[in-house]
Design an enzyme around this catalytic site. Sequence first.
Site, PDB file in Angstrom:
ATOM      1  N   ASP A 173       0.843  -1.195   0.000  1.00 60.01           N
ATOM      2  CA  ASP A 173       0.000   0.000   0.000  1.00 60.01           C
ATOM      3  C   ASP A 173       0.874   1.239   0.000  1.00 60.01           C
ATOM      4  O   ASP A 173       1.778   1.367   0.836  1.00 60.01           O
ATOM      5  CB  ASP A 173      -0.898   0.021   1.252  1.00 60.01           C
ATOM      6  CG  ASP A 173      -2.075  -0.926   1.111  1.00 60.01           C
ATOM      7  OD1 ASP A 173      -2.561  -1.433   2.131  1.00 60.01           O
ATOM      8  OD2 ASP A 173      -2.501  -1.176  -0.040  1.00 60.01           O
ATOM      9  N   SER A 196      -5.473  -6.934   7.815  1.00 58.48           N
ATOM     10  CA  SER A 196      -5.756  -7.313   9.221  1.00 58.48           C
ATOM     11  C   SER A 196      -6.113  -8.792   9.360  1.00 58.48           C
ATOM     12  O   SER A 196      -5.766  -9.416  10.367  1.00 58.48           O
ATOM     13  CB  SER A 196      -6.862  -6.442   9.825  1.00 58.48           C
ATOM     14  OG  SER A 196      -7.888  -6.249   8.905  1.00 58.48           O
ATOM     15  N   GLY A 240      -8.493  -2.498   8.411  1.00 59.60           N
ATOM     16  CA  GLY A 240      -9.442  -2.805   9.481  1.00 59.60           C
ATOM     17  C   GLY A 240     -10.854  -2.284   9.279  1.00 59.60           C
ATOM     18  O   GLY A 240     -11.669  -2.296  10.198  1.00 59.60           O
ATOM     19  N   HIS A 279      -0.063  -0.784  -4.694  1.00 59.74           N
ATOM     20  CA  HIS A 279      -1.392  -0.174  -4.741  1.00 59.74           C
ATOM     21  C   HIS A 279      -1.211   1.312  -4.481  1.00 59.74           C
ATOM     22  O   HIS A 279      -1.013   1.731  -3.348  1.00 59.74           O
ATOM     23  CB  HIS A 279      -2.305  -0.819  -3.689  1.00 59.74           C
ATOM     24  CG  HIS A 279      -3.674  -0.229  -3.650  1.00 59.74           C
ATOM     25  ND1 HIS A 279      -4.550  -0.475  -2.632  1.00 59.74           N
ATOM     26  CD2 HIS A 279      -4.316   0.594  -4.507  1.00 59.74           C
ATOM     27  CE1 HIS A 279      -5.685   0.176  -2.863  1.00 59.74           C
ATOM     28  NE2 HIS A 279      -5.568   0.831  -3.997  1.00 59.74           N
ATOM     29  N   ASP A 334     -10.060  -5.750  -2.288  1.00 59.83           N
ATOM     30  CA  ASP A 334      -9.161  -5.210  -1.277  1.00 59.83           C
ATOM     31  C   ASP A 334      -9.969  -4.383  -0.291  1.00 59.83           C
ATOM     32  O   ASP A 334     -10.610  -3.413  -0.681  1.00 59.83           O
ATOM     33  CB  ASP A 334      -8.115  -4.329  -1.982  1.00 59.83           C
ATOM     34  CG  ASP A 334      -7.082  -3.777  -1.032  1.00 59.83           C
ATOM     35  OD1 ASP A 334      -6.213  -3.024  -1.492  1.00 59.83           O
ATOM     36  OD2 ASP A 334      -7.150  -4.100   0.172  1.00 59.83           O
ATOM     37  N   GLY A 335      -9.943  -4.868   0.978  1.00 60.70           N
ATOM     38  CA  GLY A 335     -10.635  -4.096   2.016  1.00 60.70           C
ATOM     39  C   GLY A 335     -11.663  -4.950   2.724  1.00 60.70           C
ATOM     40  O   GLY A 335     -12.622  -5.384   2.087  1.00 60.70           O
ATOM     41  N   GLY A 336     -11.429  -5.196   4.011  1.00 62.62           N
ATOM     42  CA  GLY A 336     -12.375  -6.000   4.801  1.00 62.62           C
ATOM     43  C   GLY A 336     -12.392  -7.460   4.391  1.00 62.62           C
ATOM     44  O   GLY A 336     -13.363  -8.186   4.643  1.00 62.62           O
ATOM     45  N   GLY A 364      -7.677   3.838   2.261  1.00 58.23           N
ATOM     46  CA  GLY A 364      -6.948   4.713   3.192  1.00 58.23           C
ATOM     47  C   GLY A 364      -6.553   4.038   4.478  1.00 58.23           C
ATOM     48  O   GLY A 364      -5.502   4.337   5.034  1.00 58.23           O
ATOM     49  N   PHE A 365      -7.389   3.090   4.941  1.00 57.50           N
ATOM     50  CA  PHE A 365      -7.070   2.494   6.240  1.00 57.50           C
ATOM     51  C   PHE A 365      -7.364   0.991   6.256  1.00 57.50           C
ATOM     52  O   PHE A 365      -8.248   0.517   5.537  1.00 57.50           O
ATOM     53  CB  PHE A 365      -7.879   3.193   7.355  1.00 57.50           C
ATOM     54  CG  PHE A 365      -7.506   4.644   7.495  1.00 57.50           C
ATOM     55  CD1 PHE A 365      -8.194   5.611   6.760  1.00 57.50           C
ATOM     56  CD2 PHE A 365      -6.431   5.042   8.285  1.00 57.50           C
ATOM     57  CE1 PHE A 365      -7.833   6.954   6.844  1.00 57.50           C
ATOM     58  CE2 PHE A 365      -6.068   6.378   8.362  1.00 57.50           C
ATOM     59  CZ  PHE A 365      -6.769   7.339   7.643  1.00 57.50           C
TER      60      PHE A 365
END
Length: 214
Positions: free
Chosen positions: A34, A188, A141, A63, A165-167, A138-139
């Site tokens: 990232d 995470s 989790g 990314h 990508d994400g969660g 951006g973040f």
Amino acid sequence: MGIEIIPAILSYTKEDFEAKVRLVQPYVKRIQIDVMDGKFVRNKTLDPAFFPPIPSGLEAQYHLMVEDPLDFVKKISHKGAIYEVHVEALEDIGSAISQIRKLGGKAALALSPDTPAQAAIPYLGQISHVLVMTVYPGFSGQKYLASMEPKIKELSLAGAKVEIDGGVEVGTVRRAAKAGATMFAAASAIFSKPDPKKAIEELLQDALSAHSSA
Ligand code: DX5
């Protein structure tokens, strides 16, 4: 089918970056790094100038959550790497793809949640894959956005190779795999667990279960 779990390295220090790569290197063929500039997203990760070398044999996707993606492609200049560039940050998508190729990389197009599949479909023949963000970038989790599944399906039916990508975690992988995703970037779900090998295995099984119970 080529199902792939891709550990996402979101680091603010060289030490953390190296530690995360060491943790997952034995179990995967590819990592996602990232890169955030604090402008395109309200977060800033380790500057590419301080990236440690990527161990040979490990492939990298970068990314780029940055306002000026091509500037970062030049800064990183990792021959043969894939650069996942956000269409929201590009004036001319076609020209960016060919410039990335000229710089020795391969392009993938990243779509933030509010960007439709149609933004990437005209370019499918020129890119490695489409990265569908299942969170607002951006973040780490954050919670997986199931509302992205129709977009995953639309892209998959259009012939795209789709990464999400994400969660990403057990349960959301299965849902996204059912919609047509084959690559899953996870931070995470891997790095917050005591055993990364087991975490990666469980995610892989979850993706495969989608196709067995299709
Ligand atoms: C989101 C990043 C993701 C993030 C994933 O802004 O692009 O790669 O690190 O984090 P998890 O897997 O924890 O949602």
